[in-house]
Design a protein around this motif. Sequence first.
Motif, short mmCIF file in Angstrom:
data_model
loop_
_atom_site.label_atom_id
_atom_site.label_comp_id
_atom_site.label_asym_id
_atom_site.label_seq_id
_atom_site.Cartn_x
_atom_site.Cartn_y
_atom_site.Cartn_z
N LEU A 14 0.90 -1.30 -0.08
CA LEU A 14 0.06 -0.15 -0.04
C LEU A 14 0.82 1.26 -0.01
N GLY A 15 1.88 1.30 0.62
CA GLY A 15 2.89 2.44 0.85
C GLY A 15 3.74 2.79 -0.64
N SER A 16 3.56 1.99 -1.27
CA SER A 16 4.16 2.45 -2.62
C SER A 16 3.26 2.56 -3.81
N TYR A 17 2.06 2.44 -3.70
CA TYR A 17 1.03 2.33 -4.91
C TYR A 17 0.20 3.66 -4.59
N PRO A 18 0.61 4.33 -5.68
CA PRO A 18 0.01 5.94 -5.67
C PRO A 18 -1.47 5.99 -5.74
N SER A 19 -2.09 5.24 -6.63
CA SER A 19 -3.64 5.45 -6.67
C SER A 19 -4.31 5.01 -5.43
N PHE A 20 -3.79 3.98 -4.82
CA PHE A 20 -4.51 3.53 -3.38
C PHE A 20 -4.41 4.61 -2.52
N VAL A 21 -3.02 5.32 -2.48
CA VAL A 21 -2.76 6.14 -1.27
C VAL A 21 -3.63 7.50 -1.63
N SER A 227 -17.24 -6.60 -19.91
CA SER A 227 -16.98 -5.15 -19.71
C SER A 227 -18.00 -4.20 -20.18
N GLU A 228 -18.76 -4.54 -20.98
CA GLU A 228 -19.70 -3.29 -21.72
C GLU A 228 -20.98 -3.38 -20.81
N SER A 229 -21.11 -4.37 -20.10
CA SER A 229 -22.35 -4.30 -19.26
C SER A 229 -22.33 -3.92 -17.77
N LYS A 230 -21.01 -3.22 -17.39
CA LYS A 230 -20.63 -2.74 -15.98
C LYS A 230 -20.41 -1.19 -16.10
N LYS A 231 -20.65 -0.64 -15.07
CA LYS A 231 -20.24 0.66 -14.77
C LYS A 231 -18.77 0.81 -14.59
N VAL A 232 -18.03 1.39 -15.20
CA VAL A 232 -16.57 1.39 -15.39
C VAL A 232 -16.15 3.04 -14.87
N LEU A 233 -15.12 2.97 -13.94
CA LEU A 233 -14.33 4.04 -13.63
C LEU A 233 -12.99 4.17 -13.39
N LEU A 234 -12.42 4.82 -14.53
CA LEU A 234 -10.89 4.98 -14.73
C LEU A 234 -10.37 5.82 -13.91
N LEU A 235 -9.06 5.11 -13.22
CA LEU A 235 -8.14 5.86 -12.38
C LEU A 235 -6.79 5.45 -12.75
N PRO A 236 -5.98 6.30 -13.21
CA PRO A 236 -4.59 6.20 -13.62
C PRO A 236 -3.90 5.83 -12.25
N HIS A 237 -2.81 4.89 -12.40
CA HIS A 237 -2.12 4.52 -11.39
C HIS A 237 -0.85 5.61 -11.05
N SER A 238 -1.59 6.75 -10.53
CA SER A 238 -0.59 8.06 -10.56
C SER A 238 -0.65 8.71 -9.36
N PRO A 239 0.14 9.79 -9.03
CA PRO A 239 -0.17 10.51 -7.90
C PRO A 239 -1.09 11.61 -8.01
N LYS A 240 -1.48 12.49 -7.23
CA LYS A 240 -2.36 13.65 -7.14
C LYS A 240 -1.56 14.93 -7.29
N GLY A 241 -2.02 15.87 -7.85
CA GLY A 241 -1.47 17.46 -7.83
C GLY A 241 -0.18 17.27 -8.56
N PHE A 242 0.50 18.34 -8.42
CA PHE A 242 1.84 18.69 -9.29
C PHE A 242 2.90 18.94 -8.49
N CYS A 243 4.29 18.76 -9.15
CA CYS A 243 5.36 18.87 -8.02
C CYS A 243 5.63 20.32 -8.25
N LYS A 244 6.13 21.02 -6.95
CA LYS A 244 6.36 22.32 -7.17
C LYS A 244 7.95 22.66 -7.34
N SER A 361 1.31 1.89 -15.07
CA SER A 361 2.66 2.15 -14.88
C SER A 361 3.09 3.37 -13.88
N GLY A 362 3.40 3.25 -12.68
CA GLY A 362 3.35 4.25 -11.83
C GLY A 362 4.64 5.17 -12.10
#
Length: 442
Positions: A14-21, A227-244, A361-362
């Motif tokens: 969990l501590g290394s997977y951005p989409s879950f965190v 898959s065509e009969s299901k509600k689908v939610l797309l979330l990239p395996h990535s962090p949130k926000g921007f790097c300052k 790909s994170g």
Amino acid sequence: MKKKIGFIFEEDYLGSYPSFVESIRILSEQGFVVDILGTSRESKFPAPPKFNENVNIDLLLVNYPICRDYPTSEDDSINNIFINSVDNQNNKSSFFKSLIPIEIKNIGRSLISDIKENLTTFKSQKEYFFNKIKYFFFVFKKVKRNKYDILIGVDFGGGAAAYLSYLFNPTKKFLYWGLEIMEPHQERWAYRLVKHLEIKACQTADAIISTDTARIKDVCKANRTNSESKKVLLLPHSPKGFCKRKRSSYFQDLFSLDDTNTTILHSGWIHEVMCSKDLAQESRRWPQNWRLIFHERMKRTPDESYIQEVINAGDKKTLLSLNPVEYDLIDEVVLSADIGVVIYDSYEKYGTSWISLAKGSGKIAHYLRCGKPVVCRNLPGFKEIIEKYQCGVMFDNINEIETAITKILGNYDFYHKNAYDCYKHEYEFGKYFKKVTSFLKA
């Protein structure tokens, strides 16, 4: 009244997977109470970051390790050679066996191989299944007691546990999150049973979450779901926000590098799936001031055989950073590199989980977030994104990487700016999660 979510996640990364965190952080910020029902075991992954007070991590102590090696096509070839050699001997010894249709022979061979495999591994399977039952019962009790409004089952073990609990304790919404893909056919009986439950989770869920449309199709195919009969939610395996920030000196301090060194980073697993040894070997041909750096997502040691092979293959041109950092320090690591490498071996060799990785790909998301141009193997999904935003250079063969890096260095500011743009439009997690929030609140 605040809605309660049971997030069923059995694994230890969990501590290394951005989409879950990031999902857990956003849900807690929006007032949901989130219980993470997982397992605690000896782990080489970094611990999860500190969450808000309305996030509770409830873990079952287990003692079984997680195998992270992947069967390859070479393994299948060895089995086929053995079976064919036995078949040839049988044909020589019995004329009557040659009269049996080949289809019947293949069924017989498969059945015998299946029985042998399961008898050989019976003891380890028994322990594995016993621990799985303990986890399923642990989750079941928590779900029954806490009366969640929403259940989210993640992948193989989490999906199976969530489905069993949902079956007897229905919630208002049940979601299946498929990130890693377990093949639909499992040789070992214990795994086959758990896979059946994961399939039921995917088929039963009110919505399925994965990284993009391509991976949704792969996840559903592996779980025998339309898959065509299901509600689908797309979330990239990535962090949130921007790097300052623009730059850090993480690797420069760690390896005593200076401004004359060009640093090429491979972030993530050091493994044959990522062609790590071949990449290290290729780095020996690069210009003298270039350095290939592997940064691991979990704790590794130089005395591991494969790590030794990578060190020897790269000689002094390859550097290994074997201590993972906390999730919120990943930017520090990436910011100290000049270019990021994205490379995977063929999915035909390692299975379905390695096909649709463009948004799964994170490493590429973190590279782009930090403005790092990428050199990327020409795999499904990646080419369309890289060429659309001109944020890197594709390659087919590993010996083309030097040319790709040279091209980027010749116009670095152009690729650097485009990397930020690509992240903003394709990978920034926050904008994608709005649809998930709307679905959960509806």
